[in-house]
Design an enzyme around this catalytic site. Structure first.
Site, PDB file in Angstrom:
ATOM      1  N   GLY A  34       0.840  -1.187   0.000  1.00  0.00           N
ATOM      2  CA  GLY A  34       0.000   0.000   0.000  1.00  0.00           C
ATOM      3  C   GLY A  34       0.879   1.243   0.000  1.00  0.00           C
ATOM      4  CB  SER A 108       5.995  -4.107  -2.796  1.00  0.00           C
ATOM      5  OG  SER A 108       4.851  -4.277  -1.994  1.00  0.00           O
TER       6      SER A 108
END
Length: 215
Positions: A34, A108
């Site tokens: 997130g 990520s």
């Protein structure tokens, strides 16, 4: 990437299955993803706290902590982000072989990197958890003051401002960290772990008594 040569995988006599039996639960990686400020670290550590109370073997790989050591040589270019995630995925895989419930709290941002990480694991061993919070709210939180600096041009390649974030298309779990109290977010994760047989169905719901929101 240069590959190691003249190496042979050594098969240990103490196997992952034996470690899981000793621990009383299965091992798995929970991959929290997130935006910065979406609550990944807060949720991962709260989940670990509850699992620890229940006697589970756990470890959280936190984005900032890892960049102090394992990935201290990497920056934030697309190439370095990819290498950062590769190293984390390989480390998480080793932890699952050790019988541990591993949790990774990283932005990520790229789907291809997360998919590459998923492909390292056997089916069911990789659980992607999307901490869903809109950019506007994450900017308002600005926990580390990075959004303000990114808007001022002081931080380059910052996800959501000058670098893209690609939300998961089919995560195992979406947690609305923008609106739910922390204990409810923890409960959702634990419910999924019980449903998948990672931890015992007899484990209690989170005993958190605060109504904090994820931040």
């Amino acid at each position: 990437m240069k590959k190691s040569t003249n190496t042979i995988w050594h098969h240990a006599t103490v196997t992952r299955n034996r470690r899981e039996q000793q621990n009383g639960h299965r091992s798995v990686v929970l991959w929290f993803t997130g935006l910065s400020g979406a609550g990944k670290s807060t949720l991962a550590h709260a989940v670990e706290e509850e699992l620890h109370r229940q006697g589970c073997r756990t470890f959280v790989l936190d984005g900032d902590n890892v960049r102090h050591g394992l990935c201290a040589d990497l920056g934030f270019s697309a190439e370095d982000r990819t290498e950062n995630i590769r190293r984390i995925a390989e480390t998480a895989k080793l932890l699952t072989e050790a019988g541990v419930i591993a949790m990774t709290a990283f932005i990520s941002p790229f789907r291809s990197d997360r998919e590459r990480a998923r492909n390292l694991f056997s089916h069911g061993d990789f659980i992607e958890i999307y901490c869903q919070a809109p950019l506007e709210l994450c900017e308002q939180r600005d926990v580390k003051g990075l959004y303000r600096r990114a808007r001022a041009g002081e931080v380059k390649d910052f996800t959501g401002i000058s670098s893209p974030y690609e939300p998961p298309l089919s995560p195992e779990l979406v947690v609305a960290t923008d609106s739910l109290p922390l204990e409810d977010c923890v409960s959702q994760v634990l419910t999924l772990l019980r449903f998948r047989g990672i931890i015992s169905q007899g484990k209690n719901e989170s005993q958190c008594d605060s109504k904090r929101h994820v931040s």
